[in-house]
Design a protein around this motif. Structure first.
Motif, PDB file in Angstrom:
ATOM      1  N   MET A 180      40.860  65.136 129.537  1.00 11.07           N
ATOM      2  CA  MET A 180      41.817  64.041 129.701  1.00 11.07           C
ATOM      3  C   MET A 180      42.291  63.943 131.144  1.00 11.07           C
ATOM      4  SD  MET A 180      42.402  62.051 127.148  1.00 11.07           S
ATOM      5  CE  MET A 180      43.961  61.324 127.622  1.00 11.07           C
ATOM      6  N   THR A 224      41.231  60.502 132.867  1.00 10.02           N
ATOM      7  CA  THR A 224      42.328  59.549 133.079  1.00 10.02           C
ATOM      8  C   THR A 224      42.967  59.683 134.449  1.00 10.02           C
ATOM      9  OG1 THR A 224      44.051  61.027 132.181  1.00 10.02           O
ATOM     10  CG2 THR A 224      42.851  59.641 130.604  1.00 10.02           C
ATOM     11  N   GLY A 258      47.154  64.517 130.078  1.00  8.38           N
ATOM     12  CA  GLY A 258      46.393  65.685 129.638  1.00  8.38           C
ATOM     13  C   GLY A 258      47.252  66.694 128.904  1.00  8.38           C
TER      14      GLY A 258
END
Length: 431
Positions: free
Chosen positions: A389, A393, A399
């Motif tokens: 994550m 992202t 995350g």
């Protein structure tokens, strides 16, 4: 005198080297000096013609609040962490709050100040430390690895090696494109110096490759010194009206608080979690003091007129250089003060050079993966989710949130399954 230095900055002559701490502090500053140029650019056009944001004053205000906050980190927390307005929060406030949602920059500064006060209350009450201690050790280690991937991606993007519009990078581009050439030279030089255990390896590499960038046309030094603009147009320009009790203000404050809290947690665990500044249980020593300084800095941001300050990921450059005490932070703070008058010199460092340093620094963070129990899916799956994550992202807070929620869900399911098996076995025995 030595005793005072030990008490003030946590420096122990028998363990630490003053030269190493100095090089570490300078290296940290060089890698994060871009924020001085980035902050004014992010606020260009904010406020319109009626109430334009004073971007010239923001350069000086950013340098001052960064110097003061990092100095507090040096004497109070005694850790090699630099504090400055966070990049993610910078664009959230200038882009989302002021430009997209249309709030005035005075309104935004008020939200920043109030968030800082709430942050201080949470930090000095110990609630923030409690939140961190609730994060399992496997997730903490995953955060460190995720931060490493995040830093690596930032470094690669600076050289055009991680672009969403293209997935294939030709090796031939390293021959034809000066940016990639300088990037490769910096990575190789830094790696060789670190392997050779040269003191000040990162500092030497930054200076050397910046000079190499001159004939390549990537380093531009028009002047060495300049007079700074006054920070007064931004000082205490909060907006005190009935708006502070509105739903809009509440949403803004909570949003900034959420981003600030988890970004700081991720940064501290990522930068210090895999060093001798963390204990065997994965907890970072002097965490309370670090979070308290971070909270005070958040409040100072509203007063000085900058976006919310936070501990910087780029502090990893100083830690990788060998910085372990408040002396590193002190040197970084002094560099921020010098930057007010020598801005053209400090801002001449090409972005590909700082990117290459971030890539090299990220490598030592990957070592934390050995502490993750990859044989247990209950811990392994959430940990990998944290890492992926953050990498995909580009958000530390996203995350952490995804990882913690997944960890809680998998543990709950695991316990329910065990309870079901125990009841089933008990029923079989009774029959």
């Amino acid at each position: 005198m030595k005793k005072k230095i030990v008490n003030l900055f946590g420096f122990k002559p028998q363990i630490h080297s003053l030269g190493t701490e100095t090089f570490a502090g300078i290296s940290t500053f060089f890698v994060m000096a871009y924020i001085l140029a980035l902050a004014p650019l992010a606020f260009e056009g904010v406020g319109g013609k009626e109430d334009p944001f004073p971007t010239g004053a923001l350069f000086t205000a950013t340098a001052l609040v960064s110097a003061i906050s990092t100095f507090l980190m040096a004497i109070y927390a005694k850790r090699p962490l630099a504090v400055a307005p966070g990049v993610g929060l910078l664009y959230f406030i200038s882009g989302a709050l002021c430009t997209t949602l249309g709030y005035s920059w005075h309104f935004a500064l008020t939200a920043i100040f109030i968030e800082g006060l709430i942050f201080m209350a949470l930090s000095f009450s110990g609630l923030r430390v409690l939140i961190i201690e609730c994060i399992p050790i496997s997730i903490r280690c995953a955060i460190g690895v995720g931060v490493g991937f995040f830093l690596a991606s930032l470094g690669l993007k600076s050289a055009g090696l991680a672009n969403s519009s293209t997935s294939i990078v030709s090796l031939a581009s390293f021959v034809t494109e000066p940016e990639k050439q300088l990037f490769a030279i910096c990575v190789l030089l830094t790696g060789i110096l670190i392997i050779s255990k040269v003191r000040g390896a990162i500092f030497i590499s930054i200076v050397t490759t910046t000079l190499i960038g001159i004939p390549l046309g990537l380093t531009h030094i028009d002047s060495i010194a300049s007079m700074p603009e006054s920070p007064l147009p931004l000082f205490c320009k909060m907006e005190w009206s009935e708006e502070i009790f509105s739903v809009d203000m509440f949403v803004c404050v909570v949003s900034i608080l959420f981003l600030d809290m988890f970004d700081t947690i991720g940064t501290v665990l990522g930068v210090l979690g895999n060093s001798n500044m963390s204990r065997s249980n994965g907890r970072v020593s002097r965490m309370s003091q670090i979070l308290q300084v971070d909270a005070i800095s958040s409040m100072l941001s509203g007063i000085f007129g900058t976006t919310t300050c936070t501990s910087y990921l780029e502090s990893a450059a100083g830690v990788a250089e060998g910085g372990r005490t408040g002396i590193t932070a002190l040197v970084t703070a002094l560099c921020f003060l010098l930057a007010i008058f020598f801005a053209p010199l400090f801002l001449a460092i090409p972005s590909v050079v700082t990117g290459a340093i971030l890539l090299v620094v990220s490598f030592h963070m990957f070592a934390a993966i050995k502490h993750i129990n990859l044989t247990n899916p209950v811990e392994a799956i959430p940990s990998v989710m944290v890492i992926l994550m953050m990498a995909v992202t580009g958000s530390i807070s996203d995350g952490i949130v995804v990882g913690v929620i997944a960890y809680a869900a998998f543990n709950l399911f695991s316990e329910l399954r065990k309870e079901h098996i125990r009841k089933k076995e008990g029923k079989l025995l009774s029959d």
